[in-house]
Design a protein around this motif. Structure first.
Motif, PDB file in Angstrom:
ATOM      1  N   LEU A 263       0.823  -1.210   0.000  1.00 22.85           N
ATOM      2  CA  LEU A 263       0.000   0.000   0.000  1.00 22.85           C
ATOM      3  C   LEU A 263       0.858   1.263   0.000  1.00 22.85           C
ATOM      4  O   LEU A 263       0.545   2.240  -0.694  1.00 22.85           O
ATOM      5  N   ALA A 264       1.941   1.255   0.771  1.00 22.53           N
ATOM      6  CA  ALA A 264       2.825   2.423   0.789  1.00 22.53           C
ATOM      7  C   ALA A 264       3.465   2.631  -0.577  1.00 22.53           C
ATOM      8  O   ALA A 264       3.596   3.770  -1.052  1.00 22.53           O
ATOM      9  N   ALA A 265       3.865   1.532  -1.226  1.00 26.00           N
ATOM     10  CA  ALA A 265       4.472   1.656  -2.557  1.00 26.00           C
ATOM     11  C   ALA A 265       3.466   2.194  -3.567  1.00 26.00           C
ATOM     12  O   ALA A 265       3.806   3.022  -4.425  1.00 26.00           O
ATOM     13  N   LEU A 266       2.223   1.740  -3.485  1.00 31.01           N
ATOM     14  CA  LEU A 266       1.191   2.250  -4.388  1.00 31.01           C
ATOM     15  C   LEU A 266       0.985   3.749  -4.189  1.00 31.01           C
ATOM     16  O   LEU A 266       0.901   4.519  -5.157  1.00 31.01           O
ATOM     17  N   ALA A 267       0.906   4.178  -2.928  1.00 26.92           N
ATOM     18  CA  ALA A 267       0.693   5.602  -2.654  1.00 26.92           C
ATOM     19  C   ALA A 267       1.897   6.435  -3.091  1.00 26.92           C
ATOM     20  O   ALA A 267       1.741   7.515  -3.670  1.00 26.92           O
ATOM     21  N   ARG A 268       3.101   5.938  -2.824  1.00 29.32           N
ATOM     22  CA  ARG A 268       4.296   6.685  -3.244  1.00 29.32           C
ATOM     23  C   ARG A 268       4.377   6.781  -4.760  1.00 29.32           C
ATOM     24  O   ARG A 268       4.833   7.792  -5.301  1.00 29.32           O
ATOM     25  N   MET A 270       2.121   7.302  -6.658  1.00 28.81           N
ATOM     26  CA  MET A 270       1.211   8.361  -7.074  1.00 28.81           C
ATOM     27  C   MET A 270       1.668   9.731  -6.577  1.00 28.81           C
ATOM     28  O   MET A 270       0.924  10.706  -6.665  1.00 28.81           O
ATOM     29  N   GLY A 271       2.888   9.806  -6.049  1.00 29.41           N
ATOM     30  CA  GLY A 271       3.434  11.089  -5.625  1.00 29.41           C
ATOM     31  C   GLY A 271       3.099  11.491  -4.209  1.00 29.41           C
ATOM     32  O   GLY A 271       3.322  12.645  -3.831  1.00 29.41           O
ATOM     33  N   CYS A 272       2.578  10.566  -3.400  1.00 31.63           N
ATOM     34  CA  CYS A 272       2.190  10.906  -2.029  1.00 31.63           C
ATOM     35  C   CYS A 272       3.396  10.902  -1.089  1.00 31.63           C
ATOM     36  O   CYS A 272       4.380  10.197  -1.316  1.00 31.63           O
ATOM     37  N   GLU A 273       3.280  11.690  -0.025  1.00 29.78           N
ATOM     38  CA  GLU A 273       4.198  11.592   1.103  1.00 29.78           C
ATOM     39  C   GLU A 273       3.617  10.554   2.057  1.00 29.78           C
ATOM     40  O   GLU A 273       2.487  10.702   2.526  1.00 29.78           O
ATOM     41  N   VAL A 274       4.373   9.499   2.348  1.00 34.04           N
ATOM     42  CA  VAL A 274       3.824   8.331   3.030  1.00 34.04           C
ATOM     43  C   VAL A 274       4.617   8.020   4.292  1.00 34.04           C
ATOM     44  O   VAL A 274       5.850   8.056   4.291  1.00 34.04           O
TER      45      VAL A 274
END
Length: 455
Positions: A263-268, A270-274
């Protein structure tokens, strides 16, 4: 039971786009551009050579081979302090400013050094012609070819201004060059402004910035860009049975925790700060952690604790009193999910099964992150394919089947069946096959619609 499109609408109704902010260029990769990038200068800013060679007048290289006198050197950052006249040439390196008087660049591969204007087997331009410049090195009207003269530029190959690994320069440079082949007039020159003019739009607002965009912005003189503030996402795993990878040997009943990694890799991506977190099955501790995360994150993605028979799950107790709803969605996998608010933060309570959490992320979290990022919240465009095997279908629910194809033109097959716990299926999947409800299985050879993964 709620339909998945109803839940998507419910999610997007409470998600707001972030405001824009200035970021230095090096921090902008993956961010969404809030304002267009405009050229602050012409690109390129000046006429320059597209390759190593000699700057010449096209009129002097019509009859080949021909010997020309070398009058100077133009290298990157060091323009030549000379003008190319009749029967003359100037050394020029890739990216260097075009030499005055020259209108064509002959590549170095089409030249040979010469010691005199009368090299064997070459045509010497008539130096006494009134239409050409005299090559008499003793004439007071011509420039001395003495390489030690203060009025001429030394071609010493050890000079940092002239050395180029692509263009071999001898320690005793030739004062003349033989042109053995010539391109069309004007060839091998990159004209000022041919890529963009000052004020032209280089990159449109709404673009997800990649390294190439940043390089283009830098070439246009941009130090900072106005981008949409990145979504701040907390990824939270829960469960007494979970052990962090590498933390030791598994005890009976334990498994290595993997959902937060995915999940963290998916969010990152997309340009998110995780940030990632873990909490044991203790309602009080989980509630405290959720409230802490809500103060600094826009989205909280938890995995686990949302099953239908959740009497042993602490999540329901931890969110008691908050605007959080535990849902049953008409899809498989990812049927159970929680959604709502913890103070100002939005909570996605995803299933603990790895495949279920990925499916829930793609259907509900990805559109939310896109909307926060200032992008259209739509899912990736569906791709079309053909079923390479019979696929199961459920009577009253949409099925999202992890799928792959054996080669770029091949049919699609399942990588994990209905097993929502099968991590190998995630690793090898390229898409989710969207299988509508129906009484019969999907026959081999049937048309499929698929949601591409990892895009």
């Amino acid at each position: 039971m709620i339909q998945f499109d109803q839940l998507q609408q419910q999610v997007l109704a409470v998600v707001r786009a972030n405001p824009p902010k200035n970021l230095v260029l090096r921090d902008c990769v993956g961010a969404v551009l809030a304002e267009p990038i405009l050229a602050t200068v012409d690109l390129p800013p000046f006429d320059n050579s597209a390759m190593d060679g000699y700057a010449v007048r096209a009129a002097d290289v019509t009859n080949l081979p021909v010997t020309l006198r070398v009058v100077g050197v133009s290298s990157a950052g060091h323009p030549a302090d000379c003008t190319v006249g009749a029967a003359e040439a100037a050394r020029i390196l890739t990216g260097a400013v075009m030499v005055q008087g020259a209108d064509t660049v002959v590549r170095v591969e089409d030249t040979q050094p010469a010691a005199s204007p009368h090299s064997p087997d070459t045509q010497s331009l008539d130096t006494q012609s009134p239409d050409t410049q005299s090559l008499d090195t003793q004439s007071p009207d011509t420039q001395s070819l003495d390489t030690q003269s203060p009025d001429t530029q030394s071609l010493d190959t050890h000079s940092p201004d002239t050395h180029s690994p692509e263009m071999q320069i001898s320690e005793a440079p030739s004062e003349f060059v033989v042109i053995t082949a010539a391109p069309a007039p004007g060839a091998n020159i990159r004209r000022a402004g041919e890529a963009a003019r000052t004020g032209d739009e280089l990159v449109a607002a709404g673009t997800v910035l990649n390294p190439g965009h940043l390089g283009l912005a830098a070439s246009a003189g941009c130090r900072e860009l106005m981008v949409i503030e990145r979504p701040r996402v907390a990824v939270l795993s829960t469960g007494d049975e979970l052990l962090p990878p590498g933390a030791g040997q598994l005890e009976p009943g334990q498994i290595f925790e993997s959902n937060s990694t995915v999940l963290a890799a998916l969010a990152r991506s997309m340009g998110c700060e995780v940030t990632t977190h873990h909490c044991m099955d203790d309602a009080a501790s989980l509630r405290t952690l959720l409230m802490e995360l809500a103060g600094s994150h826009q989205l909280i993605l938890s995995s686990g604790g949302v099953s239908m028979g959740g009497e042993y799950d602490s999540m329901r107790q931890a969110v008691a009193g908050f605007d959080v709803e535990f849902l049953k969605i008409a899809i498989r996998p990812a049927k159970p999910m929680a959604f709502g608010r913890i103070e100002e933060s939005i909570l996605f309570g995803l299933p603990g099964n790895p495949v279920s959490s990925v499916v829930a992320f793609e259907l509900f979290v990805r559109p939310a992150i896109r909307q926060i990022s200032g992008l259209a919240p739509a899912l990736p465009p569906l791709i079309h394919g053909v079923a390479g095997e019979q696929l199961p279908r459920l009577a009253g629910e949409f099925t999202y089947m992890l799928s792959t194809r054996q080669d770029p033109q091949g049919d699609w097959v399942s990588t994990g069946g209905f097993g929502s716990h099968v991590l190998g299926g995630i690793a090898h999947a390229q898409a989710l096959a969207v299988i509508p409800p129906g009484p019969e299985p999907v026959a081999k050879g049937s048309d499929l619609h698929l949601i591409p993964l990892w895009s």
